[in-house]
Motif scaffolding. Structure first.
Motif, PDB file in Angstrom:
ATOM      1  N   ALA A 183      -4.340 -11.446  -1.365  1.00 59.52           N
ATOM      2  CA  ALA A 183      -3.489 -10.399  -1.953  1.00 59.52           C
ATOM      3  C   ALA A 183      -3.797  -9.033  -1.341  1.00 59.52           C
ATOM      4  CB  ALA A 183      -3.687 -10.370  -3.464  1.00 59.52           C
ATOM      5  N   ARG A 184      -5.099  -8.719  -1.130  1.00 58.13           N
ATOM      6  CA  ARG A 184      -5.447  -7.416  -0.556  1.00 58.13           C
ATOM      7  C   ARG A 184      -4.995  -7.327   0.897  1.00 58.13           C
ATOM      8  NH1 ARG A 184      -5.949  -3.486  -3.609  1.00 58.13           N
ATOM      9  NH2 ARG A 184      -7.764  -4.262  -4.795  1.00 58.13           N
ATOM     10  N   ALA A 185      -5.087  -8.404   1.631  1.00 57.45           N
ATOM     11  CA  ALA A 185      -4.638  -8.385   3.030  1.00 57.45           C
ATOM     12  C   ALA A 185      -3.132  -8.157   3.093  1.00 57.45           C
ATOM     13  CB  ALA A 185      -5.015  -9.692   3.712  1.00 57.45           C
ATOM     14  N   ARG A 186      -2.374  -8.732   2.161  1.00 61.66           N
ATOM     15  CA  ARG A 186      -0.924  -8.541   2.154  1.00 61.66           C
ATOM     16  C   ARG A 186      -0.575  -7.089   1.819  1.00 61.66           C
ATOM     17  NH1 ARG A 186       3.112  -9.023  -1.799  1.00 61.66           N
ATOM     18  NH2 ARG A 186       5.152  -9.600  -0.914  1.00 61.66           N
ATOM     19  N   ALA A 187      -1.286  -6.508   0.860  1.00 62.45           N
ATOM     20  CA  ALA A 187      -1.014  -5.106   0.485  1.00 62.45           C
ATOM     21  C   ALA A 187      -1.321  -4.161   1.645  1.00 62.45           C
ATOM     22  CB  ALA A 187      -1.836  -4.732  -0.745  1.00 62.45           C
ATOM     23  N   LEU A 189       0.447  -0.690   6.264  1.00 61.23           N
ATOM     24  CA  LEU A 189       0.521  -0.379   7.698  1.00 61.23           C
ATOM     25  C   LEU A 189       1.962  -0.247   8.141  1.00 61.23           C
ATOM     26  CD1 LEU A 189      -2.274  -2.741   9.091  1.00 61.23           C
ATOM     27  CD2 LEU A 189      -2.284  -0.234   9.078  1.00 61.23           C
ATOM     28  N   GLY A 190       2.869  -1.054   7.601  1.00 60.56           N
ATOM     29  CA  GLY A 190       4.279  -0.946   7.947  1.00 60.56           C
ATOM     30  C   GLY A 190       4.882   0.357   7.475  1.00 60.56           C
ATOM     31  N   LEU A 191       4.468   0.813   6.293  1.00 56.34           N
ATOM     32  CA  LEU A 191       4.980   2.069   5.765  1.00 56.34           C
ATOM     33  C   LEU A 191       4.494   3.259   6.588  1.00 56.34           C
ATOM     34  CD1 LEU A 191       4.536   1.412   1.916  1.00 56.34           C
ATOM     35  CD2 LEU A 191       6.682   1.394   3.218  1.00 56.34           C
ATOM     36  N   LEU A 192       3.245   3.197   7.044  1.00 57.07           N
ATOM     37  CA  LEU A 192       2.698   4.306   7.816  1.00 57.07           C
ATOM     38  C   LEU A 192       3.369   4.444   9.180  1.00 57.07           C
ATOM     39  CD1 LEU A 192      -1.115   3.895   7.007  1.00 57.07           C
ATOM     40  CD2 LEU A 192       0.397   5.738   6.214  1.00 57.07           C
ATOM     41  N   GLU A 193       3.974   3.378   9.654  1.00 58.23           N
ATOM     42  CA  GLU A 193       4.598   3.437  10.975  1.00 58.23           C
ATOM     43  C   GLU A 193       6.036   3.970  10.920  1.00 58.23           C
ATOM     44  OE1 GLU A 193       4.281  -0.537  12.399  1.00 58.23           O
ATOM     45  OE2 GLU A 193       2.120  -0.397  12.779  1.00 58.23           O
ATOM     46  N   THR A 194       6.601   4.237   9.711  1.00 61.86           N
ATOM     47  CA  THR A 194       7.963   4.762   9.602  1.00 61.86           C
ATOM     48  C   THR A 194       7.958   6.282   9.787  1.00 61.86           C
ATOM     49  OG1 THR A 194       7.733   5.024   7.212  1.00 61.86           O
ATOM     50  CG2 THR A 194       8.626   2.928   8.021  1.00 61.86           C
ATOM     51  N   ASN A 195       9.079   6.799  10.266  1.00 59.91           N
ATOM     52  CA  ASN A 195       9.256   8.240  10.409  1.00 59.91           C
ATOM     53  C   ASN A 195      10.067   8.749   9.217  1.00 59.91           C
ATOM     54  OD1 ASN A 195       7.938   8.448  12.923  1.00 59.91           O
ATOM     55  ND2 ASN A 195       9.784   7.685  13.962  1.00 59.91           N
TER      56      ASN A 195
END
Length: 546
Positions: free
Chosen positions: A503-507, A512-518
């Protein structure tokens, strides 16, 4: 042998002599033949090999020593020595036994020819010291001619060979065991007094667990292993005292057969009744030899002088009683002695049937001789299960208890190893992923994601931290995925740890995906991250104190 069934093939076919020595056989001058109807000479009749050979050759049917002795007025015992020499030479054979008359004899083809050969009769008339090793002219078609063809016949007793070989084999094997025991670290005193169970077992001793493992050869190899020097010397002394006589009476091959089958039978009975002990020693085989002497005396008592047979029986009975008393001492296997003695007596009786029986009886005796070792092994196998003899039931209970203790110890060791691995590989990673350590970072990340303008260095810092936490979670998933430790509670806890790590790895992956958005991230992506965070926190809450 049973009355009425004591028959014999030609003595020439069996070179094993009877135990009575070949002695002087009477006056040098040949005596005229006598039959039961003959009238005795005025001079006292002296029975010799020549006179008895002629009398047996002239008899119509079986010749009975008791009737002959009464007819010529001589003691019955005076006929034993000449009869023994004639049997050893192969000139007469055992015929029918008749109640009230005794054992009968009959002339062999060789004896019939010898009775008509002056050269053979002259040689038989000489004292034994002159002809014991002389060349006996072989009677042939030209019997009575002046120049018969000679044939070497050694009437001297052959020296024992099997018994010395057995003595040396037992002594040599004890020496090998002793040397190996000293190399293993035992003191010489320990080796010579009692040995060591592991050394004895390595060199052929037998126990019930060996038979369960399929090592049936130990039933025979144990007959050459001895527990200490006193054990060896005692057994070898008895073998040296009785063995040469038994080898003389039975012959080399038959004695070896008695020894081996008796040893196997003794080991088999001992293992059938007391499988929880370790068995070693030649006592069973030696008891077989002792009882074979009783069997021989019983079978051939009619061929010995009555006083000699009685004296021989008394001596053997004293030895038998002493050996029986020793069989019930501590550390002595009376079962091995009993099995070896019974087998020795039976084998001896069958060997007599092979030597002197008719073809049908010989065939039956051969079959029974082959069957005895098979019955020994099959008998042990039949009582080996948990419902067998009390000894085997105790052994199976002990083995089951030891197996349970061994399995419990193995489970304990396996659990201990799993706990060591948990403390070394899992505990610190689990602490790194706990809500208390992760939640402040997630709150700061949430603030950062809410800004329209996000500084690049801050995004990089948060990205590195999220990757590090995801790496810890992935490693924790691997460490928590192991085979069962054997402890249900521990395995259940470790599975919950794995769920927390997943569960922690999925979160962290969603973060990481959110941090890569502009710019501001999509609301759906933010909702998925919040759900993953809540799932991970709930997993840790389910984990409890761990």
């Amino acid at each position: 042998m049973e009355p009425g069934h004591e028959v014999e093939t030609h003595a020439a076919a069996d070179a094993t002599p009877l135990p009575m020595p070949v002695v002087a056989l009477g006056a040098p001058a040949p005596q005229p033949p006598f039959t039961e109807s003959s009238t005795a000479d005025p001079q006292p009749f002296v029975p010799t090999a020549v006179s008895l050979l002629r009398a047996i050759a002239a008899a119509d049917g079986p010749w009975f020593p008791a009737r002959f002795a009464a007819a010529v007025s001589v003691p019955r015992d005076s006929l034993d020595e000449p009869l023994t020499e004639l049997r050893v030479a192969g000139f007469v054979r055992v015929a029918e036994w008749v109640r009230g008359v005794g054992q009968g004899y009959a002339i062999t083809p060789e004896g019939a020819t010898a009775a008509a050969d002056p050269a053979v009769l002259d040689l038989l008339s000489r004292p034994a010291v002159e002809h014991a090793g002389a060349a006996v002219p072989a009677p042939g078609p030209g019997a009575g001619s002046a120049d018969p063809e000679p044939q070497e016949t050694d009437l001297a007793l052959t020296p024992p060979i099997v018994v010395p070989v057995l003595l040396m084999a037992n002594a040599l094997w004890f020496f090998v065991c002793a040397v190996w025991g000293i190399r293993w670290g035992l003191t010489p005193a320990r080796v010579l007094t009692e040995g060591h169970r592991d050394v004895l077992h390595r060199f052929g001793a037998v126990s019930g667990t060996d038979l369960i493992a399929g090592e049936w050869w130990r039933l025979l190899s144990s007959c050459f292993v001895h527990i200490g020097l006193l054990h060896l010397v005692g057994n070898m002394f008895v073998l040296a005292m009785m063995g040469p006589l038994a080898e003389l009476l039975w012959g080399r091959g038959r004695l070896l057969l008695i020894y081996l089958i008796s040893g196997l039978a003794g080991s088999s009975l001992a293992m059938a009744l007391r499988p929880d002990s370790i068995l070693a020693g030649a006592s069973g085989a030696i008891w077989g030899i002792q009882m074979s002497l009783f069997a021989w005396l019983f079978a051939f008592r009619h061929h010995l002088p009555a006083d000699l047979a009685a004296d021989w029986f008394r001596r053997m009975f004293v030895v038998f009683v002493l050996n029986v008393s020793l069989s019930f001492l501590d550390g002595v296997s009376w079962e091995g002695h009993l099995g070896g003695g019974v087998a020795g007596f039976l084998v001896a009786g069958l060997l007599n049937a092979v030597r002197f029986g008719d073809p049908q009886r010989r065939g039956t005796a051969y079959g029974l001789l082959a069957l005895i070792p098979v019955l020994c092994v099959v008998g042990v196998a039949a009582v080996m299960d948990a419902n067998g003899t009390p000894g085997w039931r105790r052994l199976h209970l002990r083995l089951e208890s030891e197996r349970g203790a061994s399995e419990a110890l193995a489970r304990q060791q396996k659990l201990r190893a799993a706990q060591v691995e948990y403390n070394a590989e899992i505990a610190w990673r689990l602490a790194e992923l706990s809500p208390e350590r992760v939640r402040p970072f997630e709150w700061r990340a949430l603030v950062l994601l809410g800004r329209t303008q996000r500084p690049g260095e801050k995004v990089s810092e948060f990205h590195q931290r999220a990757e590090a936490l995801k790496g810890v979670a992935d490693a924790l998933v691997t460490c928590a995925t192991r085979e069962s430790s054997g402890d249900e509670a521990f395995d259940r806890h470790r599975e919950r740890v794995r769920a927390c790590a997943v569960a922690r790895a999925r979160a962290m992956g969603l973060l990481l995906g959110l941090l890569e958005t502009n710019g501001p991230p999509p609301e759906a992506a933010m909702d998925a991250w919040r759900a993953a965070r809540a799932e991970a926190d709930q997993s840790f809450k389910n984990l409890g104190a761990r």
